[in-house]
Design a protein around this motif. Sequence first.
Motif, PDB file in Angstrom:
ATOM      1  N   PHE A   1      67.915  16.236  11.382  1.00 44.51           N
ATOM      2  CA  PHE A   1      69.309  15.425  11.579  1.00 44.51           C
ATOM      3  C   PHE A   1      70.495  15.985  12.237  1.00 44.51           C
ATOM      4  N   PHE A   2      70.940  16.779  11.743  1.00 41.38           N
ATOM      5  CA  PHE A   2      71.771  18.008  12.661  1.00 41.38           C
ATOM      6  C   PHE A   2      71.175  18.881  14.027  1.00 41.38           C
ATOM      7  N   HIS A   3      72.253  19.578  14.771  1.00 43.63           N
ATOM      8  CA  HIS A   3      71.608  20.507  15.685  1.00 43.63           C
ATOM      9  C   HIS A   3      73.111  21.284  15.964  1.00 43.63           C
TER      10      HIS A   3
ATOM     11  N   PHE B   1      64.749  15.068  19.744  1.00 45.99           N
ATOM     12  CA  PHE B   1      64.307  15.758  18.881  1.00 45.99           C
ATOM     13  C   PHE B   1      64.094  16.922  17.816  1.00 45.99           C
ATOM     14  N   VAL B   2      64.505  17.704  17.247  1.00 45.91           N
ATOM     15  CA  VAL B   2      64.460  19.418  17.221  1.00 45.91           C
ATOM     16  C   VAL B   2      63.926  18.795  15.354  1.00 45.91           C
ATOM     17  N   GLY B   3      62.462  18.751  15.235  1.00 46.34           N
ATOM     18  CA  GLY B   3      61.829  19.425  14.112  1.00 46.34           C
ATOM     19  C   GLY B   3      62.201  17.827  13.983  1.00 46.34           C
TER      20      GLY B   3
ATOM     21  N   ASP C   1      57.147  18.303   6.218  1.00 50.14           N
ATOM     22  CA  ASP C   1      57.242  17.770   7.217  1.00 50.14           C
ATOM     23  C   ASP C   1      55.573  17.243   8.068  1.00 50.14           C
ATOM     24  N   LYS C   2      54.220  16.629   6.700  1.00 53.00           N
ATOM     25  CA  LYS C   2      53.414  15.977   6.954  1.00 53.00           C
ATOM     26  C   LYS C   2      53.391  14.610   7.040  1.00 53.00           C
TER      27      LYS C   2
END
Length: 349
Positions: free
Chosen positions: A220-222, A215-217, A30-31
């Motif tokens: 795609f799902f939370h 957004f959660v990091g 995630d950079k």
Amino acid sequence: MSNELLFFGGFLLFIVLMLAIDLGLFSKSDKPVSLTQAAIMSAVWVTFALAFYVVLRIWGHELHDVHDFGRLAEITKKHLHNIRLIPDDFAASLAIYKNNLALEYLTGYVVEYALSVDNIFVMVLVFSSFGVPAKYYHKVLVWGIIGAIVLRFLFIFLGAALIAQFGWILYIFGFFLVYTGINMFMHRSEEEEIDPQNHTVVKFASKYFSVYPNFVGGQFFHREAGKKYITPLFLVLLVIEFTDLIFAVDSIPAIFAVTKDPYIVFFSNIFAILGLRSMFFLLVNIIHKFHYLKTGLSFLLVFIGAKMLLHHWLDEWGFTTSHSLIVIVSILAISVIASLVFPRKAKVE
């Protein structure tokens, strides 16, 4: 198992392996992708694409189990290859066939790669409109490309089946590409906009799924309080997939103007799509400088559509795949050079 299945299966295995490596090496960090990484990735995919051209030049006959003149003549007729075989010389005829097959692949790759640039304009707009952090671009694009490969596979082989059954459909494709090219030229200067709240895909997804507001990091799902949500990042992925679906309606018929062999259409399409992700990171900050590119792409679509409409006459005049490649590369080169030589004037506030 036939050589055809082995050839195609080997190609799919290679693609799956490369995507698995890509996901394992880059997506977990995630950079943001640096310019250096993008350049290396682009060079790698272009090298693979050119290496596959060499593979077709050497082993292209294995794709359709061509090992005698009868089979060669059958495949040439079936896929409408614009070549002249030498009945008394199978070796020479086979060399002509493999050279043309490889050239069709290369031309299709250039066409798809060029049309992908227009896709990048929209991708940049999607990411900015939805406020996606740059560090998540790569993850969305990789998963978007996986979905695009599946959709392209279905589109291409369905299109090939339709062409084989209804030859006149080529003229519909041709008229559609000419219309699309003219329409693109007429609207080349218009600024595209995306309204995240009122986008068709967002409305559809919001109707059938629970959408988390933030957004959660890079998820795609939370899940929260026992309830499962799709995140805004997943909505962006759906919009990217929808966008590619729209572009496929233009690009796939365009490559069928170059070759009627569905395998060659698929190979060229997939290599261009795989290179699209790295090209995005190379061009994301400079794409606006190529302001004549849309003009070039509009002329490209009109040329390809006209070629599809006039293919019988062009074949009689001796217009070959090599000539198509020269025209296509010339259109693209002129549009890029013109953009750099005549930069767009800054707007006065």
